[in-house]
Design a protein around this motif. Structure first.
Motif, short mmCIF file in Angstrom:
data_model
loop_
_atom_site.label_atom_id
_atom_site.label_comp_id
_atom_site.label_asym_id
_atom_site.label_seq_id
_atom_site.Cartn_x
_atom_site.Cartn_y
_atom_site.Cartn_z
N ASN A 28 18.31 -31.92 -27.92
CA ASN A 28 17.86 -30.79 -27.11
C ASN A 28 16.47 -31.05 -26.52
O ASN A 28 16.22 -30.72 -25.36
CB ASN A 28 17.84 -29.53 -27.97
CG ASN A 28 17.46 -28.29 -27.18
OD1 ASN A 28 18.18 -27.88 -26.28
ND2 ASN A 28 16.33 -27.69 -27.52
N ASN A 29 15.58 -31.65 -27.30
CA ASN A 29 14.23 -31.90 -26.78
C ASN A 29 14.21 -33.02 -25.74
O ASN A 29 13.46 -32.95 -24.77
CB ASN A 29 13.28 -32.24 -27.94
CG ASN A 29 12.78 -31.02 -28.67
OD1 ASN A 29 11.84 -30.36 -28.23
ND2 ASN A 29 13.43 -30.69 -29.79
N TYR A 30 15.04 -34.06 -25.95
CA TYR A 30 15.08 -35.14 -24.97
C TYR A 30 15.73 -34.69 -23.66
O TYR A 30 15.33 -35.11 -22.58
CB TYR A 30 15.85 -36.34 -25.53
CG TYR A 30 14.95 -37.39 -26.14
CD1 TYR A 30 13.86 -37.89 -25.44
CD2 TYR A 30 15.19 -37.88 -27.42
CE1 TYR A 30 13.03 -38.85 -26.00
CE2 TYR A 30 14.37 -38.84 -27.99
CZ TYR A 30 13.29 -39.32 -27.26
OH TYR A 30 12.46 -40.27 -27.83
N GLU A 35 12.20 -26.20 -16.98
CA GLU A 35 12.89 -25.11 -16.31
C GLU A 35 14.15 -24.67 -17.07
O GLU A 35 14.52 -23.50 -17.05
CB GLU A 35 13.30 -25.51 -14.88
CG GLU A 35 12.15 -25.75 -13.94
CD GLU A 35 11.51 -27.11 -14.16
OE1 GLU A 35 12.18 -27.98 -14.78
OE2 GLU A 35 10.35 -27.30 -13.74
N LYS A 36 14.80 -25.60 -17.77
CA LYS A 36 16.08 -25.26 -18.37
C LYS A 36 16.27 -26.05 -19.67
O LYS A 36 15.97 -27.24 -19.73
CB LYS A 36 17.22 -25.57 -17.40
CG LYS A 36 18.59 -25.16 -17.89
CD LYS A 36 19.66 -25.46 -16.86
CE LYS A 36 21.04 -25.04 -17.37
NZ LYS A 36 22.10 -25.35 -16.38
N HIS A 41 20.28 -21.29 -25.50
CA HIS A 41 19.59 -20.75 -26.67
C HIS A 41 20.56 -20.13 -27.68
O HIS A 41 20.38 -20.27 -28.90
CB HIS A 41 18.56 -19.71 -26.23
CG HIS A 41 17.38 -20.31 -25.52
ND1 HIS A 41 16.75 -21.45 -25.96
CD2 HIS A 41 16.69 -19.91 -24.40
CE1 HIS A 41 15.73 -21.75 -25.17
NE2 HIS A 41 15.68 -20.83 -24.20
N THR A 42 21.58 -19.46 -27.20
CA THR A 42 22.54 -18.84 -28.12
C THR A 42 23.27 -19.89 -28.95
O THR A 42 23.38 -19.77 -30.18
CB THR A 42 23.55 -17.99 -27.34
OG1 THR A 42 22.87 -16.97 -26.61
CG2 THR A 42 24.56 -17.34 -28.29
N ALA A 43 23.77 -20.94 -28.27
CA ALA A 43 24.48 -21.99 -28.99
C ALA A 43 23.55 -22.73 -29.95
O ALA A 43 23.93 -23.05 -31.09
CB ALA A 43 25.08 -22.98 -27.99
N GLY A 97 12.74 -11.28 -24.48
CA GLY A 97 12.56 -11.92 -23.19
C GLY A 97 12.24 -13.40 -23.34
O GLY A 97 11.74 -13.85 -24.39
N ALA A 98 12.53 -14.18 -22.29
CA ALA A 98 12.26 -15.61 -22.33
C ALA A 98 10.78 -15.91 -22.51
O ALA A 98 10.39 -16.92 -23.11
CB ALA A 98 12.79 -16.28 -21.05
N THR A 99 9.94 -15.01 -22.01
CA THR A 99 8.49 -15.21 -22.15
C THR A 99 8.01 -14.97 -23.57
O THR A 99 6.88 -15.36 -23.91
CB THR A 99 7.74 -14.27 -21.19
OG1 THR A 99 8.12 -12.91 -21.46
CG2 THR A 99 8.09 -14.59 -19.74
#
Length: 887
Positions: A28-30, A35-36, A41-43, A97-99
C-alpha cells in the motif's frame, strides 16, 4: 512432543501474521500516491482487522516455555493494526472525513513508536534477534508514517522499506518454524530454532509471578495517555471522534489483560487493568459525543471520579506487596481521577491532560522495567519493602503468595478469585446513579459508561470467572447484577426510556426482583456480608420499579444507592485485606442459616495443611497416630487413610464409606523395607517382583496370610482385602511415602462415598466426606485422574499374573517388569536374602505345568481388591524352555 509442536505452530502463525500484515502495508505504501491510496481505506481497514485478530489469537495462545517477548510483541502489533484498521474503516465509510485521517492516526502511531522501540531495546539486551528486527522496524515504520501523514511524499518510501525488512525476516523465520512443525522437528531452517526459557536462574520466576501480559497492559495505558495528551502538546487540535478507535482498542485489550491475569493467578493486576479499561471506555465514549451526529457536551457526576480515586488509592496500597514501583505507578491514576473530579464537563483538558502526559512517561519507564525484569529480573523495583514493613508490625501476618491462595471450595480452577473486582464495580455503578438525570436528554449527564461498563460488562466477566471456580451463588449474583445494570443503564441513561412509564417496564423489573429474592435467600447460607450485599441490591431494584411506575419518593434512589455502595465497598476492602493478610481478617460474618450434614455442620472444618511443608506432614502424622483418619494426595487421586496400628481408625475409615462392604480397603507401605518383618512368609518371586515394580502406581493382589498380624490391625483386619487376598501398594509419591514413613503401614480407601467419582482435589475431600475426616493434606489438583493398575499375584508361583484393572501403568510395562524378574530367577540370579532357600524343597522352575496357557477371562472395573467371585485376565509369562538352566 505435542506441546512443542503446538508452540511451534502458534509461533509460526504469529510471525507469519506479522509478515503478512507488513506485506500489506508495504504494497500500500509503495503503490499509493499523495492523491490516491492503492488499497481503498475500507478494504485496508478490514484486512488489518483480520490480521490483528489472528495476531491476538497467537499472542493469547502463547506457551509459557516460549520466549515471553512473543506474547508482548504479537499483542502489541495486534493492537496497533487493530486501531489503525478501525480508523481506516471509519474514513473509508465516510464516518470520518479524509482530512481527519492524520489527526486520528498520529496519537496512536506515536504511542506504538515508543512502545515498540522499548520492546526492541529489551529484545536486544536479551539477544532475541528476530524480535529485535521486527519491533525496531515496525517502530521506525510508525515514525516514518507520522512524517508521511504530515508530508505525503516524505515518509512513504521509508515506511515501505521498514515493512519490507519485517516481511522478509518474518517470512523466513515463520516458514522455518512451520517447516519444523510439519516435519515434526526433523527439518529446521538455519537460525530458526526456538530458545527455551531457562529453568531456574536469575531470570526465572515462580508460577504465581508468571504474568506475561503485563507489558501489554502498560502499552495500552501508554496508548490512551498519548491520545489524551497530544492536544495539550498541540499535536492535534482536540479530542475527537477519530480517537475513539484507539481508546476503545486500549479498553478491549486491557479487558483481555484482566482475564489473562486472572488466568495467571494475579488478582491485583487483573483488578487494576479492569479499572483502567473502565476509564478508557469512558474516555472513548466522551470523545464519541463530540461527533457531529451527537455534538453533546456532557457533565460528569462528581461523586463518581472521587469514589474511583479512593478505589485506585486502596488498590495502589495493596499492590505495593508485589513491588513498590507498581504501587507508585497506580498512584498516578489516583491523581488522574482527582483531576477528572475537578472538571464537571469531563473534557479531559487542563489538569487531566497534564496528568496523562505524566502517565505517558511513567508507563514508558514501567514498560521498560517490566519487560526487562520479566526476562532478567535485575532492575530493583522494591519488591521486598512491603513485606519488611509488615514484619515490623506485630499484629499483622502476611499471607504467602502462592496458587493455593486462590483454590476454590470444591475442585480447582485455572482462574484466581475475581470477587474484589466485582464488588468494586458495584461501588462504581451504585455511586454513578446518584446524580440527577434529565428524562428528556439523559446523555447530558455522563452516567451510561459507568453503569454499562463497570456495572454490566465487568460484572458479567467476574460472574464468568466465579462460575469457572465453582461458586454457584456468587456467579449467579454477579451475572444477574451485570444484566440488570446493563439493561437499566441503557434504558434509563442511554435515551431508550424517554417519558415512558407504565406496567410494561415494571414487569421486567419485577422478574429481576424475583430472581434476586432467590439470591438473597441463598446468601443466608453463605455469610452476613453477602446477605447484606444481595439485600441492599434488592432495595435498588425496588427503586427501579418505583421509577418505572412513576411512584419514586424523592431521595429514595440516592439513599439506597449509597447504602449499597458502602456495603459493596466493605466487601471490596475485606477481599483485598483478607487476600493480603493471614491475620487479622476483616470479618464477613458467619452464615445466618446453617444446615446439618456434610459441609454445613456447626463446627469449623478439619485442618487443611499444605503438603509441601514438612511440619504439615508431621501434623497429619500426629493426627493419624492419635486415631484420626485423613485425606492424602497420591500419584493418582486423593485417598482416605488410617494407621494400621490404630484398629479403631481403620474401623472409622471403613464406616465413613457408604455401602463399603463390597469395596474393601488396601494396605500401603512407604517402601518394601516395611515388609521386612514378613519377608520369610512371602514368595521369593513375589518379593523380587515387588522390588522391581515399586514405587509405582501398581497395586498387587497377593494371598492373605497370618503375616498381616504383624501390623497391629487386630479385628479391623477383616476390612482390608477379602478372606482370600489383599491388595498392597507402594505409591510413587514423595508426600505419601514420607507420611507412611512417619506413621507406618496404612489402610487406604478412596476419599469419596461409594459410587461417586474419584476425588481429584484436596477441597473435594471435606466437601464429600464432611466432618468424618480429621485432617487433609493439601497438594492441589491430582497429577493423574486415572487409578492404579491392579495386578493379581495370587498365582505368581505358577508363572502367571492377571489384571483386575489396567490404570495409569500400561499392561505391557507390567508384563515386561515381571518377565525380567522371571529371567533373573531362571538364570539363578536369586535375591541374596533367599540363598538359604535353595536347599529347601520348592517349585521346579522348569515344571511343564508352568507352560500351560490358561484362557483369558474378562474382568470388569473393580476396587483394588475385587470380590472373590471375579476373576482376573491371566497372562502366561513363564520363561521359554530354552531359557531354563541346564540340569
Amino acid at each position: 512432543m505435542a506441546e512443542l509442536e503446538a508452540e511451534s505452530l502458534h509461533f509460526s502463525v504469529g510471525i507469519l501474521g506479522i509478515s503478512g500484515g507488513s506485506l500489506l502495508l508495504l504494497v500500500n505504501n509503495y503503490g499509493s500516491s499523495p492523491e490516491k491510496s492503492l488499497i481503498p481505506h475500507t478494504a485496508l481497514g478490514v484486512l488489518l482487522l483480520i490480521i490483528a485478530a489472528l495476531l491476538a489469537y497467537s499472542g493469547v495462545r502463547r506457551s509459557l516455555s516460549q520466549s515471553r517477548l512473543f506474547s508482548s510483541v504479537c499483542l502489541t502489533v495486534s493492537a496497533l493494526w487493530g486501531g489503525s484498521g478501525l480508523v481506516y474503516l471509519l474514513v473509508g465509510e465516510r464516518v470520518l472525513g479524509a482530512t481527519e485521517l492524520r489527526t486520528s492516526l498520529v496519537p496512536g502511531l506515536a504511542a506504538f513508536t515508543l512502545a515498540l522501540l522499548i520492546l526492541a531495546i529489551v529484545s536486544l539486551f536479551q539477544r532475541e534477534v528476530v524480535f529485535f528486527i521486527i519491533t525496531l522496524s515496525i517502530s521506525l515504520a510508525c515514525g516514518h508514517q507520522i512524517a508521511g501523514l504530515s508530508s505525503p511524499g516524505f515518509g512513504q518510501s521509508a515506511t515501505a522499506a521498514c515493512y519490507l525488512l519485517v516481511t522478509l525476516v518474518g517470512a523466513y523465520f515463520g516458514c522455518g518454524r512451520l517447516l519444523s512443525f510439519i516435519t515434526r522437528g526433523r527439518v529446521e531452517a538455519p537460525g530458526t530454532r526456538l530458545k527455551k526459557r531457562r529453568a531456574g536462574g536469575q531470570g526465572s520466576r515462580g508460577p504465581e509471578d508468571c504474568n506475561d501480559v503485563v507489558p501489554v497492559g502498560l502499552v495500552m495505558n501508554l496508548l490512551s495517555a498519548s491520545v489524551l495528551a497530544c492536544p495539550l502538546l498541540a499535536v492535534v487540535p482536540q479530542l475527537s471522534a477519530g480517537h475513539v478507535p484507539w481508546l476503545w482498542t486500549a479498553a478491549v485489550f486491557q479487558l483481555g489483560v484482566c482475564v489473562l491475569s486472572y488466568r495467571a493467578m494475579d488478582s491485583l493486576t487483573a483488578t487494576f487493568y479492569g479499572f483502567t479499561s473502565i476509564l478508557h471506555f469512558t474516555e472513548g465514549y466522551r470523545a464519541l459525543l463530540t461527533a457531529p451526529s451527537f455534538s453533546i457536551l456532557p457533565s460528569s457526576p462528581v461523586p463518581f471520579p472521587v469514589v474511583f480515586s479512593v478505589l485506585f488509592f486502596i488498590l495502589a496500597l495493596f499492590s505495593c506487596q508485589k513491588s513498590l514501583a507498581e504501587g507508585l505507578y497506580q498512584l498516578f491514576f489516583v491523581a488522574y481521577t482527582i483531576a477528572l473530579a475537578a472538571q464537571p464537563s469531563l473534557s479531559f483538558q487542563a489538569g487531566a491532560q497534564g496528568v496523562q502526559a505524566a502517565i505517558f512517561v511513567v508507563s514508558a519507564v514501567m514498560l521498560l522495567i517490566t519487560s526487562y525484569n520479566m526476562l532478567a529480573n535485575r532492575i530493583p523495583t522494591g519488591e521486598g519493602m512491603f513485606k519488611a514493613l509488615v514484619m515490623r508490625v506485630s499484629n499483622l501476618t502476611l499471607r504467602p503468595r502462592d496458587r493455593q491462595l486462590h483454590d476454590p471450595y470444591l475442585g480447582y480452577s485455572r482462574y484466581a478469585d475475581a470477587e474484589v473486582l466485582g464488588h468494586a464495580c458495584s461501588v462504581l455503578a451504585a455511586f454513578s446513579i446518584t446524580s440527577s438525570v434529565e428524562e428528556r436528554d439523559p446523555l447530558v449527564v455522563l452516567v451510561l459508561p459507568w453503569t454499562v461498563v463497570a456495572g454490566g460488562i465487568l460484572q458479567l466477566l467476574v460472574g464468568s470467572v466465579a462460575f469457572s471456580r465453582g461458586k454457584t451463588l456468587e456467579s449467579t449474583a454477579f451475572i444477574l447484577y451485570g444484566v440488570m445494570w446493563s439493561v437499566w443503564g441503557l434504558t434509563r441513561y442511554g435515551g431508550l426510556y424517554g417519558d415512558t412509564r407504565g406496567f410494561n417496564v415494571a414487569v421486567g423489573i419485577i422478574s429481576f426482583l424475583l430472581f434476586n429474592s432467590l439470591v438473597t435467600v441463598g446468601a443466608l447460607f453463605l455469610n452476613i456480608a453477602w446477605f447484606l450485599y444481595a439485600a441492599t441490591f434488592h432495595l435498588i431494584i425496588i427503586s427501579f420499579l418505583l421509577d418505572a411506575v412513576g411512584a419514586l419518593p424523592y431521595g429514595y434512589d440516592i439513599g439506597v444507592s449509597i447504602v449499597f455502595g458502602l456495603v459493596s465497598f466493605y466487601c471490596f476492602l475485606s477481599g483485598l485485606f483478607n487476600m493480603t493478610f493471614l491475620t487479622p481478617q476483616l470479618p464477613l460474618g458467619r452464615a445466618l442459616v446453617r444446615l446439618s450434614g456434610e459441609g454445613g455442620g456447626g463446627r469449623d472444618t478439619c485442618p487443611h495443611v499444605p503438603a509441601r511443608k514438612a511440619t504439615a506432614v508431621h501434623q497429619i502424622a500426629e493426627i493419624m497416630k492419635s486415631g484420626g483418619i485423613c485425606g492424602m494426595p497420591t500419584d493418582t487421586v486423593y485417598v482416605l487413610v488410617a494407621a494400621c496400628n490404630r484398629p479403631e481408625a481403620v474401623e472409622k475409615a471403613y464406616r465413613c464409606k457408604q455401602q463399603a462392604q463390597d469395596r474393601p480397603m488396601s494396605l500401603w507401605v512407604s517402601s518394601i523395607n516395611q515388609l521386612e518383618p514378613v519377608r520369610s512368609l512371602l514368595s521369593p518371586l513375589l518379593w523380587d517382583f515387588m522390588s522391581a515394580a515399586w514405587p509405582s502406581s501398581i497395586s498387587m493382589v497377593i494371598p492373605r496370610g497370618p503375616w498381616m498380624e504383624v501390623f497391629g490391625l487386630g479385628e479391623s483386619a477383616k476390612h482390608i482385602g477379602t478372606p482370600q487376598s489383599i491388595a498392597i501398594r507402594n505409591p510413587d509419591c514423595a508426600v505419601a511415602t514420607h507420611l507412611i514413613n512417619l506413621v507406618g503401614p496404612i489402610a487406604v480407601t478412596s476419599a469419596n462415598p461409594t459410587g461417586e467419582a474419584d476425588t481429584t482435589h484436596h477441597n473435594q475431600v471435606y466437601a464429600k466426606l464432611g466432618d468424618k475426616v480429621d485432617g487433609v493434606l493439601c497438594d492441589g489438583p491430582s497429577p493423574e485422574n486415572s487409578a492404579s493398575t491392579v495386578v493379581d499375584c495370587t498365582k505368581i508361583e505358577s508363572g502367571h499374573i492377571g489384571f483386575f484393572r489396567v490404570g495409569l501403568i500400561p499392561k505391557s510395562q507390567v508384563l515386561q517388569i515381571f518377565e525380567d524378574v522371571q529371567k533373573r530367577h531362571s538364570h539363578g540370579q536369586i535375591n541374596p536374602g533367599f540363598e538359604t532357600d535353595l536347599t529347601e524343597p520348592g517349585p521346579n522352575l522348569t515344571d511343564p505345568q508352568r507352560h500351560t496357557e490358561q484362557h483369558n477371562t474378562q474382568s470388569p472395573e473393580s476396587s483394588p481388591v475385587p470380590p472373590a467371585t471375579q476373576s482376573p485376565a491371566y497372562i502366561d509369562t513363564s520363561p521359554h524352555p530354552s531359557d531354563s538352566p541346564s540340569p
